[in-house]
Design an enzyme around this catalytic site. Structure first.
Site, PDB file in Angstrom:
ATOM      1  N   ASP A 151      -1.423   1.870  -8.506  1.00 50.26           N
ATOM      2  CA  ASP A 151       0.588   1.385  -7.694  1.00 50.26           C
ATOM      3  C   ASP A 151       1.117   1.550  -9.140  1.00 50.26           C
ATOM      4  O   ASP A 151       2.305   1.310  -8.888  1.00 50.26           O
ATOM      5  CB  ASP A 151       0.602  -0.173  -6.796  1.00 50.26           C
ATOM      6  CG  ASP A 151       0.297  -0.510  -5.456  1.00 50.26           C
ATOM      7  OD1 ASP A 151       1.260   0.450  -5.230  1.00 50.26           O
ATOM      8  OD2 ASP A 151      -0.230  -1.011  -5.273  1.00 50.26           O
ATOM      9  N   GLN A 166      -3.214  -5.402  -2.958  1.00 52.05           N
ATOM     10  CA  GLN A 166      -1.674  -5.293  -2.035  1.00 52.05           C
ATOM     11  C   GLN A 166      -1.183  -6.757  -2.047  1.00 52.05           C
ATOM     12  O   GLN A 166      -1.247  -8.712  -1.898  1.00 52.05           O
ATOM     13  CB  GLN A 166      -1.824  -5.390   0.322  1.00 52.05           C
ATOM     14  CG  GLN A 166      -1.208  -5.343   0.879  1.00 52.05           C
ATOM     15  CD  GLN A 166       0.398  -4.331   0.466  1.00 52.05           C
ATOM     16  OE1 GLN A 166      -0.258  -3.133   0.704  1.00 52.05           O
ATOM     17  NE2 GLN A 166       1.709  -4.771   0.742  1.00 52.05           N
ATOM     18  N   LYS A 194      -0.319   2.616   5.307  1.00 50.68           N
ATOM     19  CA  LYS A 194      -0.602   3.324   4.119  1.00 50.68           C
ATOM     20  C   LYS A 194      -1.914   4.298   4.573  1.00 50.68           C
ATOM     21  O   LYS A 194      -2.629   5.399   3.868  1.00 50.68           O
ATOM     22  CB  LYS A 194      -1.243   2.531   3.105  1.00 50.68           C
ATOM     23  CG  LYS A 194       0.133   1.829   1.975  1.00 50.68           C
ATOM     24  CD  LYS A 194       0.266   0.814   1.553  1.00 50.68           C
ATOM     25  CE  LYS A 194       0.695   0.730   0.698  1.00 50.68           C
ATOM     26  NZ  LYS A 194       1.441  -0.760  -0.098  1.00 50.68           N
TER      27      LYS A 194
END
Length: 283
Positions: A117, A94, A50
């Site tokens: 997200d 995460q 990422k």
């Protein structure tokens, strides 16, 4: 046909890079904040990918890395700090988190306007109502991949194996919005192969290596394999690729299929949040 997510993501990332370069003639760069807890090898690998992808398109990415023994309150405080930072456009936590942390509480603590997200309950509620929202990155990436290969979903029967809020439910909604007829299966579904054999489009996201073989799909189906499993030191999907590849019309490989498109979708979500933030501030 192999649905090459890696090559497609490179192309789409380049297009995004050009947009950001143009915006930066007038505005600051987009900024994505990443919170990581612990040193799980898979999470470290995902974060590395990422960070590299963000840099490649011109998105500033900052990593906030905590040890395994961090408390829920400490992570919550960091999230609130980033929520209030006007230079931060998008934020991700995460997953998975260590078991002692309250994952649901912390993911919902992220400001809905910085939810890169697409996991916030408000974003998912908007998604399920068919309204504009930040889409969860993996399902969003899959729809972008289908579009890149000009695969028309309208009228097709899509069967989803897995019902998580991260993949299963949102991809069902997105495919429904594109005109597909939807069946959602899960661990309690009886005679799974009966349903998977009906699929024009089969999405598999359960984390069981080689769950799906040629006997469970109909000829010329389109397969989107979200599974990432390590078997004998190699990454494999939830679908037995070698067994089905000559039986299907299109399939995503593992690795190099859905994964790179998920990262692209995350960057695209961050960019869309950035667009809203800089436009608000320049009014």
């Amino acid at each position: 046909m192999i649905l090459n997510g890696k090559e497609t993501a490179i192309k789409l990332n380049h297009e995004l890079q050009l947009k950001i370069q143009q915006d930066m003639q007038q505005f600051r760069p987009p900024h994505l904040a990443i919170i990581l807890v612990g040193s799980h090898p898979a999470s470290l690998s995902y974060i590395k990918g990422k960070l590299k992808a963000a840099e490649s398109v011109g998105i500033k990415a900052t990593l906030h890395h905590f040890g395994d023994d961090v408390s829920t309150l400490m992570i919550y405080d960091k999230i609130q700090e980033l929520n209030q930072d006007e230079q931060v456009d998008g934020m991700i936590l995460q997953l998975p988190l260590p078991k002692h942390l309250d994952e649901a509480y912390l993911t919902q603590a992220i400001d809905v306007t910085k939810d890169a997200d697409g996991f916030h309950v408000l974003n998912q509620g908007l998604l399920y109502q068919g309204k504009s929202s930040v889409k969860p990155a993996t399902p969003y990436g899959m729809t972008l991949l289908l579009n890149a290969y000009n695969i028309d979903v309208l009228g097709k029967h899509a069967v989803i194996v897995g019902r998580s809020n991260i993949v299963g439910f949102p991809i069902a909604r997105l495919l429904m919005d594109l005109g597909a007829t939807i069946t959602v299966c899960h661990s309690k579904t009886k005679d799974l192969s009966y349903h998977t054999k009906q699929a024009d489009i089969l999405v598999v996201s359960v984390g069981k290596p080689h769950l799906i073989d040629k006997n469970m799909i109909k000829k010329d189906a389109i397969i989107l394999d979200v599974g990432i499993n390590k078997v004998d030191g190699k990454l494999v999907g939830d679908v037995n690729f070698n067994d089905v590849v000559d039986h299907v019309s299109a399939i995503t490989p593992v690795p190099g299929g859905v994964g790179p498109m998920t990262i692209h979708a995350l960057l695209l979500n961050t960019y869309h949040l950035y667009e809203k933030h800089v436009k608000i501030k320049t009014k």
